[in-house]
Design a protein around this motif. Structure first.
Motif, PDB file in Angstrom:
ATOM      1  N   ASP A  98       0.848  -1.187   0.000  1.00  0.00           N
ATOM      2  CA  ASP A  98       0.000   0.000   0.000  1.00  0.00           C
ATOM      3  C   ASP A  98       0.883   1.237   0.000  1.00  0.00           C
ATOM      4  N   ARG A  99       0.826   2.020  -1.102  1.00  0.00           N
ATOM      5  CA  ARG A  99       1.703   3.180  -1.216  1.00  0.00           C
ATOM      6  C   ARG A  99       1.438   4.209  -0.121  1.00  0.00           C
ATOM      7  N   ALA A 100       0.260   4.149   0.471  1.00  0.00           N
ATOM      8  CA  ALA A 100      -0.063   5.094   1.552  1.00  0.00           C
ATOM      9  C   ALA A 100       0.868   4.905   2.751  1.00  0.00           C
ATOM     10  N   HIS A 101       1.462   3.717   2.864  1.00  0.00           N
ATOM     11  CA  HIS A 101       2.389   3.479   3.966  1.00  0.00           C
ATOM     12  C   HIS A 101       3.630   4.371   3.879  1.00  0.00           C
ATOM     13  N   LEU A 102       3.890   4.881   2.672  1.00  0.00           N
ATOM     14  CA  LEU A 102       5.056   5.763   2.531  1.00  0.00           C
ATOM     15  C   LEU A 102       4.900   7.018   3.383  1.00  0.00           C
ATOM     16  N   ARG A 103       3.646   7.374   3.706  1.00  0.00           N
ATOM     17  CA  ARG A 103       3.445   8.596   4.504  1.00  0.00           C
ATOM     18  C   ARG A 103       4.014   8.437   5.905  1.00  0.00           C
ATOM     19  N   ALA A 104       4.109   7.188   6.352  1.00  0.00           N
ATOM     20  CA  ALA A 104       4.682   6.931   7.691  1.00  0.00           C
ATOM     21  C   ALA A 104       6.165   7.310   7.733  1.00  0.00           C
ATOM     22  N   LEU A 105       6.783   7.508   6.539  1.00  0.00           N
ATOM     23  CA  LEU A 105       8.200   7.896   6.512  1.00  0.00           C
ATOM     24  C   LEU A 105       8.404   9.281   7.132  1.00  0.00           C
ATOM     25  N   ASP A 106       7.317  10.041   7.272  1.00  0.00           N
ATOM     26  CA  ASP A 106       7.398  11.355   7.921  1.00  0.00           C
ATOM     27  C   ASP A 106       7.895  11.254   9.354  1.00  0.00           C
ATOM     28  N   ARG A 107       7.777  10.083   9.927  1.00  0.00           N
ATOM     29  CA  ARG A 107       8.244   9.860  11.307  1.00  0.00           C
ATOM     30  C   ARG A 107       8.866   8.473  11.323  1.00  0.00           C
ATOM     31  N   SER A 108      10.078   8.410  10.809  1.00  0.00           N
ATOM     32  CA  SER A 108      10.698   7.092  10.614  1.00  0.00           C
ATOM     33  C   SER A 108      12.173   7.129  10.952  1.00  0.00           C
TER      34      SER A 108
END
Lengths: 405, 405
Positions: free
Chosen positions: B137-147
């Motif tokens: 799910d490409r939406a998981h890339l948004r979690a990179l904001d806090r990774s």
């Protein structure tokens, strides 16, 4: 009877016995320093300032005058708070007793200005010790000119003791004297390894040198006396105490050129030693360990919260002395870069990446696979062929080495 | 037939399938970015500059014109060296093939400006990737904001894997996404622990996302696709290579807010990742280990030679994000100072040092033993009595606690 009223006939021979005093003036000054080391607790700045201003003998005379409530004119005022601290200790025959005890244990009294006096202690300024009481050959103190403190936890692990032994042995190989506090654990391992490697080692104690502490290190301390030196700033007869341990740590930090902490719990006293070293501007090295080991928690804390440097080998510890190591002298010499490859390396890496050890490829094909320009590929292949890294086959170019550099 | 000559009918549906393109213009730009990700090697600055200036589509048109030797007027010159690198890759049906392969593997094409595009990658400037090919799910890339990137040696030890698992689990508890490179050893442990803790994890690969590497992590990568995301800047069909591994590392460093190296040999690739992070101004954390372990040699090297910070717990790793941790939230919260005691503590320490738990002592005697002023001793004894730390006996004062604080 106050300290200075002791008949000269009774103390001069004692002072001469322990302090190698050349003349009458020197006897007086040395005796006064011995007295100050008894009257003031280690690190007492008021006493340090007074002695720095007047010299030990005149400062003691001023103190005695104040105790008798007959201030000598022109002498600086002794702060009341300081007088309160000191007066109870003036007047006892304790100095004579300490000198007698020192003579019995063949302990020497070393004072600032003596050839053997560790110069580093002067950096403590008004908190410098008044004298050192030393068992063993006092000439060994000169080795402190090139010395490292190896300190750490009493509750050391096998890992910590192993690293300490390697460190001490490696530093002795580099003609570095090993200084520590003779405690169980890291301290003991450091002294032991230094002795085993026939190096010079000096132990600083928190109590008098007539009573070895801890008792379990009696034999070890006896060996250090035979082949190194055991020193303390408090006179014989004085018991070690928590406070004196903390003050003793400043001597270890100041007498050496660098302090290395091998293992330390979160609140280990060796962190205190490291902080003293840092305050004196001495480099501090810290040996890391597993983060799962509480015996390394204090080390990691120092790495995080102070300017301490991570050290992993005797060579890295010796570098703390700020000398250039001769090339190739280090046991663990290792060059090489894991950093980004240089542009030239990058080209070769990409080129070799694009080749096979089995199926031949034309340079045009290698250019496409590697994303390099064809003429660049051709030139580079020529060079690599000369180096034997690639070979021309009827089917095209192959790599002769299985793993690109 | 060059890239841009592919009939729109044959590529537009493919681009729409993988890139969620809203209109004709977006289709063209996305297709061109897909093409650039194939024509130029990762990190190619010439291509990055060209695309930044003209947009991907016009830049590709300019390249095609140059390849045909019919330069479009007004277009900036393409450097000859760059043209030589790129021309061999223009004209293949490879983009179409890559798009078809992406559609088959349900891989999405994410480009700068998309909501899911990891903002951190923009900090790479002209070396930023043209696009990301993403499975899961490409939406998981948004979690990179806090990774945080958790990287390390392939040849990890049990210690390193244990610490990695604890780190990943602890960071997931703090709602931090775990990023790594899916390699054996530390990388794999990081992804696995993140999944086990039901956290978000993203793997960046050096080759196309259609071919999982290493093969032994096929199942793991499949799980990451199901519950996180697997991303690459090279299109499907492209093999991983040493060069591409090094370039992949810059994506891991740039997509995250901090990089933590758990175990690393002297020349480990994770040192390269750490260096990328440092160049980008991202904080780098390093987990120390035994100095006797070669698997930690690279970590200690980073501690010595770079600005990297020693980190030992998930809490300390999370602090790299630069947020204030709520007080008491840390698993390893521990205050306390092993530093020099404050003056008040010092007085009490010296006073308690001078007392016994058995034999009573008068305050005058305690003053002499401790070297403190008698009135100070009396005042302090009163306070300590109120706290229950000392007691008055007929024989004098005793300490009620066996061990001074």
């Amino acid at each position: 009877m106050t300290i200075l009223e002791l008949p000269e006939a009774s103390v001069a021979p004692l002072v001469r016995a322990v302090a190698d005093a050349p003349d009458r003036a020197a006897v007086g000054e040395r005796f006064a320093r011995a007295a100050w080391s008894l009257v003031a607790e280690p690190g007492d700045g008021d006493a340090g300032r007074l002695v720095a201003e007047l010299g030990a003998e005149r400062a003691m005379a001023a103190l005695v005058a104040r105790v008798r409530e007959e201030p000598a004119p022109g002498e600086p005022r002794i702060p009341d708070a300081a007088l309160q601290r000191w007066r109870g200790r003036v007047g006892a025959g304790a100095v004579q007793l300490a000198l007698r005890q020192a003579a019995r244990f063949a302990a020497a009294l070393v004072v600032p200005g003596d050839d053997d006096w560790p110069r580093g202690l002067d950096d403590l300024g008004e908190h410098a010790p008044f004298a050192l009481w030393v068992r063993g050959d006092r000439a060994h103190l000169r080795a402190l000119d090139r010395s490292i403190a190896l300190v750490g936890a009493r509750a050391a692990t096998a890992y910590g003791e192993h690293v300490t032994m390697e460190a001490a042995a490696g530093l002795v190989d580099r003609r570095v004297a090993i200084v520590s506090g003779a405690a169980y654990g890291i301290d003991g391992a450091a002294h032991r390894a230094a002795l085993a490697s026939r190096g010079t080692t000096v132990a600083f104690l928190a109590g008098g040198v007539d009573r070895f502490y801890p008792a379990g290190h009696d034999q070890l301390l006896q060996k250090i006396v035979e082949r190194g030196a055991v020193a303390a700033e408090v006179p014989c007869g004085v018991a070690p105490s928590k406070w004196r341990f903390l003050q003793r740590n400043r001597l270890i930090a100041a007498a050496t050129q660098a302090t290395v902490v091998v293992e330390a719990g979160w609140r280990s006293g060796s962190i205190n030693t490291a902080n003293h070293a840092a305050q004196l501007g001495r480099p501090v090295g810290v040996v890391p360990g597993p983060v799962t080991s509480s015996a390394s928690a204090g080390c990691h804390r120092l790495l995080r919260e102070s300017e301490a440097l991570c050290v992993t080998t005797p060579s890295e510890m010796a570098q703390l002395l700020g000398e250039e190591e001769p090339i190739g002298s280090g046991v663990d010499a290792d060059g090489g870069a894991a950093d980004a490859p240089s542009p030239l390396d990058a080209t070769r890496l990409r080129l070799l990446d694009a080749m096979s050890t089995r199926s031949g490829r034309e340079s045009e094909r290698i250019a496409i696979i590697s994303g390099l320009a064809p003429d660049r590929v051709r030139a580079e292949l020529g060079l690599l062929e000369l180096e034997g890294l690639v070979r021309r086959r009827p089917s095209g170019w192959i790599r002769t080495v299985p793993e690109p550099a």
